[in-house]
Design a protein around this motif. Structure first.
Motif, mmCIF file in Angstrom:
data_model
loop_
_atom_site.group_PDB
_atom_site.id
_atom_site.type_symbol
_atom_site.label_atom_id
_atom_site.label_comp_id
_atom_site.label_asym_id
_atom_site.label_seq_id
_atom_site.Cartn_x
_atom_site.Cartn_y
_atom_site.Cartn_z
ATOM 1 N N LYS A 114 -6.834 19.233 93.537
ATOM 2 C CA LYS A 114 -7.291 17.848 93.487
ATOM 3 C C LYS A 114 -8.045 17.539 94.775
ATOM 4 O O LYS A 114 -7.672 18.001 95.852
ATOM 5 C CB LYS A 114 -6.112 16.887 93.344
ATOM 6 C CG LYS A 114 -5.436 16.920 91.989
ATOM 7 C CD LYS A 114 -4.349 15.857 91.929
ATOM 8 C CE LYS A 114 -3.664 15.844 90.573
ATOM 9 N NZ LYS A 114 -2.590 14.828 90.506
ATOM 10 N N PHE A 115 -9.103 16.762 94.664
ATOM 11 C CA PHE A 115 -9.866 16.345 95.841
ATOM 12 C C PHE A 115 -10.271 14.898 95.624
ATOM 13 O O PHE A 115 -10.969 14.581 94.665
ATOM 14 C CB PHE A 115 -11.109 17.222 96.013
ATOM 15 C CG PHE A 115 -11.833 17.001 97.317
ATOM 16 C CD1 PHE A 115 -11.516 17.744 98.439
ATOM 17 C CD2 PHE A 115 -12.815 16.046 97.422
ATOM 18 C CE1 PHE A 115 -12.175 17.550 99.640
ATOM 19 C CE2 PHE A 115 -13.491 15.829 98.619
ATOM 20 C CZ PHE A 115 -13.171 16.591 99.737
ATOM 21 N N LYS B 88 -2.381 8.345 98.070
ATOM 22 C CA LYS B 88 -3.745 8.240 97.539
ATOM 23 C C LYS B 88 -4.169 6.791 97.392
ATOM 24 O O LYS B 88 -5.365 6.488 97.354
ATOM 25 C CB LYS B 88 -3.855 8.987 96.209
ATOM 26 C CG LYS B 88 -3.755 10.495 96.359
ATOM 27 C CD LYS B 88 -3.886 11.222 95.048
ATOM 28 C CE LYS B 88 -3.901 12.738 95.273
ATOM 29 N NZ LYS B 88 -2.693 13.222 95.978
ATOM 30 N N THR C 245 -11.457 21.853 100.357
ATOM 31 C CA THR C 245 -11.264 21.336 101.715
ATOM 32 C C THR C 245 -11.840 22.295 102.759
ATOM 33 O O THR C 245 -12.304 21.864 103.811
ATOM 34 C CB THR C 245 -9.776 21.089 102.012
ATOM 35 O OG1 THR C 245 -9.034 22.305 101.884
ATOM 36 C CG2 THR C 245 -9.201 20.052 101.051
ATOM 37 N N ASN D 70 -7.208 15.660 102.211
ATOM 38 C CA ASN D 70 -6.802 16.415 101.026
ATOM 39 C C ASN D 70 -5.952 17.644 101.346
ATOM 40 O O ASN D 70 -5.220 18.126 100.482
ATOM 41 C CB ASN D 70 -8.047 16.839 100.244
ATOM 42 C CG ASN D 70 -8.716 15.660 99.557
ATOM 43 O OD1 ASN D 70 -8.305 15.231 98.486
ATOM 44 N ND2 ASN D 70 -9.742 15.094 100.189
#
Length: 382
Positions: free
Chosen positions: A5-6, A165, A211, A255
């Motif tokens: 996930k980013f 988040k 990342t 991240n």
């Protein structure tokens, strides 16, 4: 295949981008904006630019500037009270990491209630936050794109790391011109914070290909442009590239999370009113020496990103070259070299080590750490 996930906000980048503050809030449905800043930003004139933009967008606004270095829980509580009393419906943070982290913390409390201490740790926020627009005026914290807010617990004398988040702003406005009003010392300190973000994110246990590319670019940009940015307030090429380095390092660590440098720095910064970047720059080479064993290949990569010639070297040898490079860089830009230089009392080390071991950033450090290990790193840096 692992799933990655980013997450990141909308980004508006470039000279003059600050003029988009009001229009950005308007797009998010705001009518009455709560602007968090600090006295230094006000003196530099950047708050006036934001207010002008809000007026052009026909937005009402309230300014809150009771924010200090290493921002505190009491400042967040004051900000929350002012937000509610003025019936605001969106937040702008403008400044270095302190105003931006306070703006995020206020956003937590106005829709979730309680005390900011209730949200220390990972994923403690339950309700949606009001719209957030963040405008950094230093190339340092990366808070404008990150899922972090770090606030000092004044009674506990430690920094609380809040990770969620929900804290990722809706819009990040990065205007390199705002860097032109910073002193050489602040430019050096914040720039070394960027380098620490890039390196800790690259070797983090939570690092991913998404990342890594951000961390790699950030490390290389700092290596090339931090020195000229410290040397001149008007070098626009250096300012633009340091702003980009800060942005990309922020995306990387938001991240991938961080590591032992930040865990230990938070422990020190919770008690001592010292620039966060100064503490990081002292600890960084010592933590790298400790972590080298965990992933020699990645530390060799870092040496290459920094521009070090690593031909013919083993990964361990190349990793040590990266550490030597960073020590030399900190000396060249007059960064503090020892924890004793910034006032840390040696007999505080055992207590600081216990606090650091419990910090959320320690979870992703690439090498297992005990409290005895942390004490030894602190002593080497003292």
């Amino acid at each position: 295949m692992n799933i990655h996930k980013f997450v990141m906000p909308e980004v508006i980048f470039g000279n003059g981008a600050i003029e988009h503050a009001g229009e950005s809030c308007l797009r998010l449905g705001a009518t009455n904006v709560f602007i968090v800043s600090d006295p230094g930003v006000i003196e530099a004139g950047w708050l006036d630019a934001v207010i002008k933009s809000c007026k052009q967008a026909n937005l009402r606004y309230t300014v809150f500037s009771d924010v200090t270095i290493n921002p505190k829980d009491v400042e967040v509580e004051k900000g929350c009270k002012a937000y509610i009393e003025n019936e605001c419906d969106a937040i702008i943070g403008i400044g270095g990491g302190s105003p931006l982290d306070v703006a995020k913390a206020v956003a937590i409390l106005v829709t979730n209630g309680g005390k900011i201490h209730d949200y220390e740790g990972v994923d403690k926020i339950k309700n949606p936050l009001p719209p957030q627009v963040m405008i950094p005026t230093t190339a340092g914290s990366g808070s404008e794109v990150s899922q972090f807010s770090v606030i000092v617990d004044t009674l506990g004398q430690k920094k609380m790391t809040i990770i969620s988040k929900s804290l990722i702003p809706d819009i990040a406005i990065v205007d390199p011109e705002t860097l032109s009003t910073k002193s050489a010392h602040l430019t050096a300190s914040t720039g070394l914070d960027v380098l620490t973000h890039g390196i800790e994110a690259y070797v983090s246990l939570a690092a991913t290909p998404l990342t890594d590319v951000q961390a790699k670019n950030a490390i290389s940009l700092v290596s090339e442009y931090l020195r000229p940015s410290v040397a001149s307030k008007i070098n626009q090429e250096a300012k633009a590239n340091m702003a980009m380095a800060s942005l990309q390092a922020g995306l990387a660590f938001s991240n991938a999370i961080l590591g032992a440098v930040h865990a230990m720095s938070h422990a020190v910064g919770g008690k001592y009113p010292v620039l966060h970047g100064d503490i990081n720059s002292i600890l960084l080479p010592h933590v790298m020496e400790y972590n080298l064993l965990a992933n020699p290949k990645k530390f060799a990569d870092i040496a290459a990103f920094l521009g070090v010639d690593i031909r013919g070297l083993s990964h361990m040898e190349a990793g040590r070259k990266a550490i030597e490079y960073i020590k030399q860089l900190t000396m060249e830009i007059d960064a503090p070299q020892r924890l004793s230089d910034i006032g840390l009392e040696k007999d505080e080390i055992p207590h600081m080590s216990l606090i650091a071991l419990d910090d959320a950033c320690m979870i992703t450090n690439p090498r297992d750490v005990t409290v005895e290990d942390i004490e030894e790193i602190f002593r080497r840096a003292w």
